[in-house]
Design a protein around this motif. Sequence first.
Motif, PDB file in Angstrom:
ATOM      1  N   ASP A  13      -8.510  -0.704   3.374  1.00  0.00           N
ATOM      2  CA  ASP A  13      -9.874  -0.980   3.828  1.00  0.00           C
ATOM      3  C   ASP A  13      -9.821  -2.228   4.710  1.00  0.00           C
ATOM      4  O   ASP A  13      -9.478  -3.317   4.237  1.00  0.00           O
ATOM      5  CB  ASP A  13     -10.772  -1.192   2.616  1.00  0.00           C
ATOM      6  N   LEU A  14     -10.161  -2.091   5.985  1.00  0.00           N
ATOM      7  CA  LEU A  14     -10.030  -3.211   6.915  1.00  0.00           C
ATOM      8  C   LEU A  14     -10.988  -4.351   6.605  1.00  0.00           C
ATOM      9  O   LEU A  14     -10.657  -5.527   6.818  1.00  0.00           O
ATOM     10  CB  LEU A  14     -10.231  -2.724   8.353  1.00  0.00           C
ATOM     11  N   ASP A  15     -12.179  -4.028   6.087  1.00  0.00           N
ATOM     12  CA  ASP A  15     -13.106  -5.092   5.692  1.00  0.00           C
ATOM     13  C   ASP A  15     -12.540  -5.862   4.502  1.00  0.00           C
ATOM     14  O   ASP A  15     -12.633  -7.097   4.437  1.00  0.00           O
ATOM     15  CB  ASP A  15     -14.476  -4.503   5.328  1.00  0.00           C
ATOM     16  N   GLU A  16     -11.940  -5.137   3.571  1.00  0.00           N
ATOM     17  CA  GLU A  16     -11.302  -5.774   2.426  1.00  0.00           C
ATOM     18  C   GLU A  16     -10.127  -6.630   2.882  1.00  0.00           C
ATOM     19  O   GLU A  16      -9.920  -7.745   2.378  1.00  0.00           O
ATOM     20  CB  GLU A  16     -10.828  -4.688   1.457  1.00  0.00           C
ATOM     21  N   GLU A  59      -3.867   5.081   6.244  1.00  0.00           N
ATOM     22  CA  GLU A  59      -4.676   5.540   5.117  1.00  0.00           C
ATOM     23  C   GLU A  59      -4.462   4.630   3.903  1.00  0.00           C
ATOM     24  O   GLU A  59      -3.340   4.227   3.597  1.00  0.00           O
ATOM     25  CB  GLU A  59      -4.293   6.973   4.746  1.00  0.00           C
ATOM     26  N   ASN A  69      -6.431  -5.310  12.243  1.00  0.00           N
ATOM     27  CA  ASN A  69      -7.199  -4.150  12.704  1.00  0.00           C
ATOM     28  C   ASN A  69      -6.378  -3.299  13.671  1.00  0.00           C
ATOM     29  O   ASN A  69      -6.438  -2.059  13.648  1.00  0.00           O
ATOM     30  CB  ASN A  69      -8.493  -4.601  13.385  1.00  0.00           C
ATOM     31  N   ASN A 103       0.829  -1.200   0.000  1.00  0.00           N
ATOM     32  CA  ASN A 103       0.000   0.000   0.000  1.00  0.00           C
ATOM     33  C   ASN A 103       0.866   1.253   0.000  1.00  0.00           C
ATOM     34  O   ASN A 103       0.565   2.239  -0.688  1.00  0.00           O
ATOM     35  CB  ASN A 103      -0.925   0.001   1.223  1.00  0.00           C
TER      36      ASN A 103
END
Length: 347
Positions: A277-280, A274, A267, A200
């Motif tokens: 996406d934590l769900d991703e 930044e 998490n 990232n």
Amino acid sequence: MAKVMLEKAKTLEPLNPNKSTGVFGGESSGILNWNDIAYPHWYKMYKRLVGNYWQADEVNMQSDIKQFPTLTEEEQDAYLKIIGLLSTLDAPQTRTALLISLYATDPSVQSIMAVIAQQEAVHNESYSYVLSSVVSLDEQNKSFQLGRTDSVLLKRNENLTKQYNAFVEEPTIENILKTLVYTALLEGMFFYSGFAFFYNLARHNKMVGTSTMISYINRDELEHGRFISELFRATLAENPEYNNGTFIQWVYDHFKQSVELEIEWSNYVLGNVEGIDLDEMAGYIKYRANKMLRMMGLHDVYPDYTENPMKWIRAYVDNFDGTKTDFFEQKSRQYTKTSDLNGFDDL
């Protein structure tokens, strides 16, 4: 089932056949003829492993040295914690690979595990190398202490630690199988939230030297995961008494526990970063768990996560054609066209 302790494989037993009669607990002379091994396709796996040779100090860290102070406080904190995590996992992996090889009665397994152990040693060296490039010795030491002091990291590693130590104390077929399960989890899932953090950063043109190093480690781990999965399947096939509902349920249960712990860790360490996406990320962890289970000959436990939800990550891992990216052209990697033919589907 009574516990039967395995003995360490003899170095040479000339009266035994060269081709091993069993991966563990079998008979072999100790003489390795790659043209006469019990699982012939393992020679190709050996060749792929040795073809991945690299050294940590090949990676140019000059831009990272300049960029690290410009990262946000959250990014710097995650960087140091994740390096701490990765070092906690790779350091014992060198020894575990060697321990497995001591009990392997197939000399091809001994040789492959020796290569894996060497690569894990290089990985651990690389974490020292990148940290020494960007922070002081005091900060480096703090990062390497996290595996002993961070409560979330300790919780996340607890089951793996117990199983690895159980194998040392009781070298049985059951403990070898269970250790292979945790090794597959380590190679194929535990690292990946950490890898995602560095990729990232790279897609925002930050710390590209570090991401290059991580991509080489990632490439090695993909191969390690392949072989460990193969070794698990072969060991289970040769010891069918363990191929039962109780043991297979143990595997599924520990995969699920590990997924939950990995999500909790991601998490914790990525919550303020930044661009992630934590769900991703949670979906990606479940996808990786499914993939490792399939490689081990088992079925998915997360039917809604059979596809990679973080496809952008594919552009940050070198392919398996034996080439390496030029260190002065790192930024071009994010625009590389990917396909199912170059190993990226393994991500």
